[in-house]
Design an enzyme around this catalytic site. Structure first.
Site, PDB file in Angstrom:
ATOM      1  N   CYS A   1       0.830  -1.202   0.000  1.00 18.16           N
ATOM      2  CA  CYS A   1       0.000   0.000   0.000  1.00 18.16           C
ATOM      3  C   CYS A   1       0.872   1.263   0.000  1.00 18.16           C
ATOM      4  CB  CYS A   1      -0.994  -0.038   1.163  1.00 18.16           C
ATOM      5  SG  CYS A   1      -2.360   1.147   0.962  1.00 18.16           S
TER       6      CYS A   1
ATOM      7  N   HIS B   1      -3.641  -5.132   0.384  1.00 15.41           N
ATOM      8  CA  HIS B   1      -3.154  -5.609   1.679  1.00 15.41           C
ATOM      9  C   HIS B   1      -3.285  -7.128   1.786  1.00 15.41           C
ATOM     10  CE1 HIS B   1      -2.570  -1.784   3.867  1.00 15.41           C
ATOM     11  NE2 HIS B   1      -3.535  -1.333   3.081  1.00 15.41           N
TER      12      HIS B   1
ATOM     13  N   GLU C   1      -1.846  -8.880   3.877  1.00 13.50           N
ATOM     14  CA  GLU C   1      -1.729  -9.213   5.307  1.00 13.50           C
ATOM     15  C   GLU C   1      -3.007  -8.942   6.095  1.00 13.50           C
ATOM     16  OE1 GLU C   1      -1.146  -4.797   5.547  1.00 13.50           O
ATOM     17  OE2 GLU C   1      -0.954  -6.387   4.065  1.00 13.50           O
TER      18      GLU C   1
END
Length: 261
Positions: A106, A199, A201
């Protein structure tokens, strides 16, 4: 504990955001979120945390000790001129010339692009929050770090939360994925630079809480927040595949090093 090749690999998270109260309560901080997604405890890896947002950086003579670096997302603009962002750009330039593995997520994707000569700015189409389908536009398997990975689908769903984007990749970079919202969703430079706008994660609860915080501080409107949450819970992100891509990138040895760099 299994140690690959007799050497403990060492990684660093360059954290460009402060821990939210929710993430601290549920996960113990963003550091744990990243290590859970990209780490391999069974191999005895070591992960260090540098809160670059608080001007905490590794020393130059420490850089050689790391096998890879991950830059997190951030509420700050990657094109901003805060002291720590400019300092981060210099660090990333050094890591590039050292041919260290660097994964940008990001804000990390954007600031990596900026540091290496690309252009970033406000997204032409406004906020992108929730699930987004990425279209793979390059044969990913040509990269050595993915040569033994199972076939990657031509479309992947990822969690997004950004209002800035990469306008132009650095010279020599290759765009790997695009979406109907964003022209540069993923890019690579050789086998040691990888930027991902979304993202991999994030879990759904993390981004759901983030939507609530953006709504409460006036960054987004209630209708937009409701639509983003609705889209988020209608489908699943391809987290396992995306995590595999990131792990392979960080952990596979580079097969070719250009001695002229």
């Amino acid at each position: 504990m299994k140690i690959e090749g007799g050497k403990v690999k060492k990684y660093a998270l360059l954290l460009a955001a402060k821990d939210s109260e929710y993430v601290k309560k549920m996960y113990g901080g963003y550091f744990n979120v990243f290590v859970e997604a990209f780490g391999d405890e069974e191999f005895g890896e070591k992960w260090d945390l540098f809160r670059v947002v608080d001007d905490e950086f590794p020393e130059m003579d420490q850089l050689i000790n790391y096998d890879g670096f991950v830059i997190s997302g951030s509420p700050f603009d990657a094109y901003g001129n805060e002291h720590w962002i400019l300092k981060l750009c210099i660090l990333l330039q050094n890591l590039y010339f050292m041919q260290k593995k660097v994964l940008g997520i990001c804000f990390g994707h954007q600031v990596l692009c900026r540091a290496l000569g690309g252009k970033v700015g406000k997204a032409n189409n406004g906020w992108d929050i929730g699930l987004r389908k990425l279209n793979i536009v390059k044969d990913f398997s040509t990269h050595s770090f993915l040569s033994d990975l199972d076939e990657i689908p031509l479309a992947l769903s990822i969690i997004e939360c950004h209002q800035d984007e990469v306008w132009e990749v650095p010279k020599g970079a290759e765009i790997v994925a695009i979406s109907e919202k964003t022209n540069v969703e993923m890019f690579t430079m050789g086998d040691h630079i990888l930027g991902i706008q979304g993202h991999p994660e994030y879990t759904k609860d993390i981004v759901s809480n983030l939507i609530d915080r953006l709504l409460s501080n006036g960054s987004i409107q209630s209708e937009f927040a409701e639509a983003a949450k609705s889209k988020l819970y209608k489908a699943e992100p391809d987290r396992k595949c995306l995590e595999k891509i990131c792990k392979k990138f960080l952990k596979r040895e580079m097969e070719f090093i250009n001695s002229n760099i």
